[in-house]
Design a protein around this motif. Structure first.
Motif, mmCIF file in Angstrom:
data_model
loop_
_atom_site.group_PDB
_atom_site.id
_atom_site.type_symbol
_atom_site.label_atom_id
_atom_site.label_comp_id
_atom_site.label_asym_id
_atom_site.label_seq_id
_atom_site.Cartn_x
_atom_site.Cartn_y
_atom_site.Cartn_z
ATOM 1 N N TRP A 3 22.307 3.526 19.385
ATOM 2 C CA TRP A 3 20.974 3.468 18.794
ATOM 3 C C TRP A 3 21.029 2.634 17.521
ATOM 4 O O TRP A 3 21.846 2.883 16.651
ATOM 5 N N ILE A 4 20.159 1.650 17.434
ATOM 6 C CA ILE A 4 20.008 0.858 16.216
ATOM 7 C C ILE A 4 18.609 1.133 15.685
ATOM 8 O O ILE A 4 17.626 1.055 16.438
ATOM 9 N N GLY A 5 18.511 1.493 14.411
ATOM 10 C CA GLY A 5 17.217 1.908 13.894
ATOM 11 C C GLY A 5 16.871 1.311 12.549
ATOM 12 O O GLY A 5 17.719 0.754 11.849
ATOM 13 N N ALA A 6 15.607 1.438 12.199
ATOM 14 C CA ALA A 6 15.112 0.987 10.908
ATOM 15 C C ALA A 6 13.968 1.898 10.496
ATOM 16 O O ALA A 6 13.229 2.400 11.340
ATOM 17 N N LYS A 7 13.826 2.102 9.189
ATOM 18 C CA LYS A 7 12.735 2.915 8.672
ATOM 19 C C LYS A 7 11.771 2.026 7.898
ATOM 20 O O LYS A 7 12.183 1.127 7.164
ATOM 21 N N TYR A 8 10.477 2.308 8.094
ATOM 22 C CA TYR A 8 9.434 1.481 7.500
ATOM 23 C C TYR A 8 8.425 2.353 6.760
ATOM 24 O O TYR A 8 8.160 3.495 7.156
ATOM 25 N N GLN A 9 7.851 1.766 5.731
ATOM 26 C CA GLN A 9 6.720 2.363 5.049
ATOM 27 C C GLN A 9 5.534 1.423 5.194
ATOM 28 O O GLN A 9 5.687 0.201 5.081
ATOM 29 N N PHE A 10 4.357 1.987 5.451
ATOM 30 C CA PHE A 10 3.152 1.183 5.640
ATOM 31 C C PHE A 10 2.396 1.063 4.322
ATOM 32 O O PHE A 10 2.271 2.034 3.563
ATOM 33 N N ALA A 11 1.880 -0.146 4.089
ATOM 34 C CA ALA A 11 1.163 -0.402 2.840
ATOM 35 C C ALA A 11 -0.092 0.445 2.742
ATOM 36 O O ALA A 11 -0.463 0.908 1.659
ATOM 37 N N SER A 12 -0.756 0.658 3.860
ATOM 38 C CA SER A 12 -1.956 1.514 3.854
ATOM 39 C C SER A 12 -2.044 2.273 5.167
ATOM 40 O O SER A 12 -1.480 3.354 5.302
ATOM 41 N N THR A 13 -2.721 1.691 6.163
ATOM 42 C CA THR A 13 -2.935 2.390 7.431
ATOM 43 C C THR A 13 -2.212 1.681 8.577
ATOM 44 O O THR A 13 -1.798 0.532 8.464
ATOM 45 N N PHE A 14 -2.103 2.399 9.679
ATOM 46 C CA PHE A 14 -1.536 1.853 10.914
ATOM 47 C C PHE A 14 -2.546 2.089 12.025
ATOM 48 O O PHE A 14 -3.245 3.112 12.047
ATOM 49 N N SER A 15 -2.616 1.145 12.988
ATOM 50 C CA SER A 15 -3.492 1.340 14.138
ATOM 51 C C SER A 15 -2.907 0.665 15.374
ATOM 52 O O SER A 15 -2.464 -0.481 15.318
ATOM 53 N N VAL A 69 10.467 6.860 18.341
ATOM 54 C CA VAL A 69 9.942 6.760 16.975
ATOM 55 C C VAL A 69 10.184 8.076 16.263
ATOM 56 O O VAL A 69 9.818 9.145 16.757
ATOM 57 N N GLU A 70 10.803 7.995 15.096
ATOM 58 C CA GLU A 70 11.052 9.170 14.259
ATOM 59 C C GLU A 70 9.854 9.358 13.337
ATOM 60 O O GLU A 70 9.534 8.475 12.535
ATOM 61 N N LEU A 71 9.166 10.485 13.464
ATOM 62 C CA LEU A 71 7.885 10.696 12.806
ATOM 63 C C LEU A 71 8.042 11.280 11.402
ATOM 64 O O LEU A 71 9.013 11.994 11.120
ATOM 65 N N PRO A 72 7.061 11.013 10.522
ATOM 66 C CA PRO A 72 7.067 11.637 9.200
ATOM 67 C C PRO A 72 6.620 13.092 9.296
ATOM 68 O O PRO A 72 6.211 13.563 10.361
ATOM 69 N N THR A 73 6.666 13.789 8.180
ATOM 70 C CA THR A 73 6.334 15.214 8.181
ATOM 71 C C THR A 73 4.871 15.460 8.519
ATOM 72 O O THR A 73 4.538 16.400 9.247
ATOM 73 N N TYR A 113 13.668 3.186 16.619
ATOM 74 C CA TYR A 113 15.022 3.159 17.166
ATOM 75 C C TYR A 113 15.014 2.570 18.574
ATOM 76 O O TYR A 113 14.162 2.908 19.390
ATOM 77 N N LEU A 114 16.001 1.702 18.849
ATOM 78 C CA LEU A 114 16.187 1.133 20.180
ATOM 79 C C LEU A 114 17.609 1.417 20.647
ATOM 80 O O LEU A 114 18.567 1.300 19.865
ATOM 81 N N ASP A 115 17.733 1.769 21.919
ATOM 82 C CA ASP A 115 19.039 2.058 22.531
ATOM 83 C C ASP A 115 19.516 0.790 23.241
ATOM 84 O O ASP A 115 18.969 0.414 24.283
ATOM 85 N N VAL A 116 20.518 0.121 22.676
ATOM 86 C CA VAL A 116 20.959 -1.179 23.190
ATOM 87 C C VAL A 116 22.482 -1.221 23.303
ATOM 88 O O VAL A 116 23.178 -0.409 22.681
ATOM 89 N N PRO A 117 23.014 -2.153 24.099
ATOM 90 C CA PRO A 117 24.462 -2.330 24.130
ATOM 91 C C PRO A 117 25.003 -2.655 22.738
ATOM 92 O O PRO A 117 24.339 -3.329 21.946
ATOM 93 N N ARG A 118 26.199 -2.193 22.433
ATOM 94 C CA ARG A 118 26.769 -2.392 21.103
ATOM 95 C C ARG A 118 26.836 -3.865 20.718
ATOM 96 O O ARG A 118 26.669 -4.223 19.546
#
Length: 226
Positions: A3-15, A69-73, A113-118
């Motif tokens: 699994w290769i992942g990244a965490k993001y913060q949105f400037a305002s809203t998402f749609s 997708v790893e969700l916020p609280t 997160y994406l599950d990919v070959p190493r």
């Protein structure tokens, strides 16, 4: 596979419009779909490097990848009544219309997160760092963490198979690529639109519960694991 992942913060809203909903009444899922994530990776790579071939190579590495997708609280979803410009069908130009669109507010970050070959992790990691938005172009985000790691299963979306017992949470239909999906379907410079048959809908279980709901707004929070 890793699994290769990244965490993001949105400037305002998402749609992200749920598939097959009209653009005049565009309800949003609480997180981007697998196809939206893969599209963002390919498009961002091409836009940031100017190298279409590099985007094509990345597409071959991610189009079949499993995504979570790893969700916020907490998550808030609200409906906005908007004035829109709609392209005229039979002639040039636009016409003024109105529509409703749902937008999402996150308390905290989301993890992709994406599950990919190493052997693919370096290229996918680089692509994750180039993403500037998911879903609509105004869903602007910034990356603040990027690593090879397992997603937190208690906070992550999970593809649900109908034969399985339904766990606690909320199910949303999300789109993903099929085996027929080609690079020309996702190349932002091809001038072509995605063929519906090259997308498939899959039910995903979100480990969240409603804590407040009214006519135009719904609030969710993560289900606490035992």
């Amino acid at each position: 596979m890793v699994w290769i992942g990244a965490k993001y913060q949105f400037a305002s809203t998402f749609s992200y419009r749920i598939p097959y909903f009209s653009s005049s009444y565009a309800l949003s899922a609480p997180a981007p779909s697998p196809s939206t994530i893969k599209l963002a990776l390919v498009a961002s790579t091409i836009n940031r490097t100017g190298d279409i071939e590099k985007g094509k190579q990345l597409f071959q590495k991610v189009y079949e990848a499993n995504v979570t997708v790893e969700l916020p609280t907490k998550i808030a979803v609200f409906k906005a009544f908007m004035k829109r410009l709609k392209k005229k069908r039979q002639e040039r130009g636009f016409e003024k219309t109105f529509g409703i669109r749902e937008y999402i507010l996150y308390e905290g970050s989301i993890g992709i997160y994406l599950d990919v070959p190493r052997s693919f992790t370096e290229d996918v990691s680089e692509a994750l760092q180039k993403v500037q938005y998911f879903g609509t172009s105004d869903s602007i985000c910034s990356l603040y963490e990027n690593k090879v790691s397992e997603p937190d299963a208690n906070r992550s979306t999970k593809q649900w198979v109908q034969k399985e017992a339904l766990e606690e949470g909320v199910i949303f239909l999300l789109s993903d690529f099929t085996e027929k999906t080609t690079f020309e379907d996702v190349n932002p410079f091809s001038g072509k639109r995605m063929i519906k048959e090259n997308l498939t809908l899959k039910p995903y279980l979100f480990p969240i519960q409603v804590i407040q709901r009214d006519k135009n707004c719904t609030r969710y929070q993560l289900i606490q694991s035992a």
